[in-house]
Write a protein that holds these residues in place. Structure first.
Motif, PDB file in Angstrom:
ATOM      1  N   ILE A  25       0.872  -1.169   0.000  1.00 25.86           N
ATOM      2  CA  ILE A  25       0.000   0.000   0.000  1.00 25.86           C
ATOM      3  C   ILE A  25       0.910   1.220   0.000  1.00 25.86           C
ATOM      4  N   TYR A  26       0.687   2.132  -0.951  1.00 26.64           N
ATOM      5  CA  TYR A  26       1.504   3.345  -0.980  1.00 26.64           C
ATOM      6  C   TYR A  26       0.961   4.338  -1.997  1.00 26.64           C
ATOM      7  N   ASP A  27       1.442   5.555  -1.909  1.00 30.51           N
ATOM      8  CA  ASP A  27       1.182   6.591  -2.897  1.00 30.51           C
ATOM      9  C   ASP A  27       2.463   6.737  -3.708  1.00 30.51           C
ATOM     10  N   ILE A  56      -1.921  -1.783  -3.735  1.00 33.53           N
ATOM     11  CA  ILE A  56      -2.965  -0.777  -3.624  1.00 33.53           C
ATOM     12  C   ILE A  56      -2.250   0.568  -3.677  1.00 33.53           C
ATOM     13  N   ILE A  57      -2.612   1.370  -4.672  1.00 31.63           N
ATOM     14  CA  ILE A  57      -1.991   2.680  -4.761  1.00 31.63           C
ATOM     15  C   ILE A  57      -2.992   3.758  -4.366  1.00 31.63           C
ATOM     16  N   ALA A  80      -6.632   0.888  -7.068  1.00 31.34           N
ATOM     17  CA  ALA A  80      -6.444   2.217  -6.491  1.00 31.34           C
ATOM     18  C   ALA A  80      -7.557   2.503  -5.502  1.00 31.34           C
ATOM     19  N   LEU A  81      -7.215   3.204  -4.440  1.00 35.97           N
ATOM     20  CA  LEU A  81      -8.232   3.636  -3.492  1.00 35.97           C
ATOM     21  C   LEU A  81      -8.849   4.928  -3.999  1.00 35.97           C
ATOM     22  N   PRO A  82     -10.161   5.002  -4.016  1.00 36.02           N
ATOM     23  CA  PRO A  82     -10.820   6.214  -4.507  1.00 36.02           C
ATOM     24  C   PRO A  82     -10.683   7.355  -3.502  1.00 36.02           C
ATOM     25  N   GLY A  83     -10.795   8.561  -4.008  1.00 35.84           N
ATOM     26  CA  GLY A  83     -10.754   9.733  -3.138  1.00 35.84           C
ATOM     27  C   GLY A  83      -9.338  10.161  -2.827  1.00 35.84           C
ATOM     28  N   SER A  84      -9.246  11.069  -1.902  1.00 33.21           N
ATOM     29  CA  SER A  84      -7.918  11.584  -1.555  1.00 33.21           C
ATOM     30  C   SER A  84      -7.529  11.061  -0.176  1.00 33.21           C
ATOM     31  N   GLU A 129     -10.649  -4.998  -1.197  1.00 34.85           N
ATOM     32  CA  GLU A 129     -12.063  -5.110  -1.545  1.00 34.85           C
ATOM     33  C   GLU A 129     -12.718  -3.751  -1.757  1.00 34.85           C
ATOM     34  N   LYS A 130     -12.211  -2.709  -1.121  1.00 31.92           N
ATOM     35  CA  LYS A 130     -12.755  -1.359  -1.261  1.00 31.92           C
ATOM     36  C   LYS A 130     -12.166  -0.632  -2.471  1.00 31.92           C
ATOM     37  N   ALA A 131     -10.992  -1.047  -2.895  1.00 29.97           N
ATOM     38  CA  ALA A 131     -10.289  -0.355  -3.969  1.00 29.97           C
ATOM     39  C   ALA A 131     -10.904  -0.689  -5.321  1.00 29.97           C
TER      40      ALA A 131
END
Length: 132
Positions: A25-27, A56-57, A80-84, A129-131
């Motif tokens: 997990i990272y940006d 997961i980015i 990718a995770l939605p939103g900021s 699961e949320k991404a």
């Protein structure tokens, strides 16, 4: 728990990504803003890895997100995770270890503990699961 800093951090990252299956997990933008060379080498390794990788980015940078989505390797999966989400560290779960790094301050820790790595893996799976 092992602590790493300065020149040890990129070497450790290369060792992990080249020799292990992992979940991360990272940006990518924040994580590698001070070291584009590490990011370039990382993306090259993702394209050729024989290990299972699930990332997961967290980024609002669509061109950067698309770069990762275009990686053509059957062993590589990305969402990718939605939103900021302000996620400025790199978290990699592999074997029974958790690697946590902040490349902007050039420090990392590796925690070797089965229960902790399993907990981080469970968190990663829930976020997966949320991404999208």
């Amino acid at each position: 728990i092992r602590y790493y800093e300065k020149s040890q951090t990129p070497k450790l990252l290369k060792q992990i990504i080249n020799n292990h299956s992992f979940k991360a997990i990272y940006d990518p933008e924040t994580t590698y803003k001070n070291n584009r060379q590490i990011m370039k080498e990382f993306v090259e390794s993702l394209n050729t890895s024989k290990h299972d990788i699930r990332e997961i980015i967290c980024t609002k940078n669509k061109p950067l997100e698309n770069m990762f989505r275009k990686i053509d390797n059957t062993n590589y999966n990305v969402k990718a995770l939605p939103g900021s989400i302000n996620y400025t560290i790199d978290t990699i779960i592999f074997d029974n270890k958790v690697y946590i790094a902040n490349y902007n301050s050039d420090v990392a820790v590796v925690i070797e503990d089965e229960q902790m790595s399993k907990s981080f893996e469970n968190l990663h799976d829930w976020l997966w699961e949320k991404a999208i």
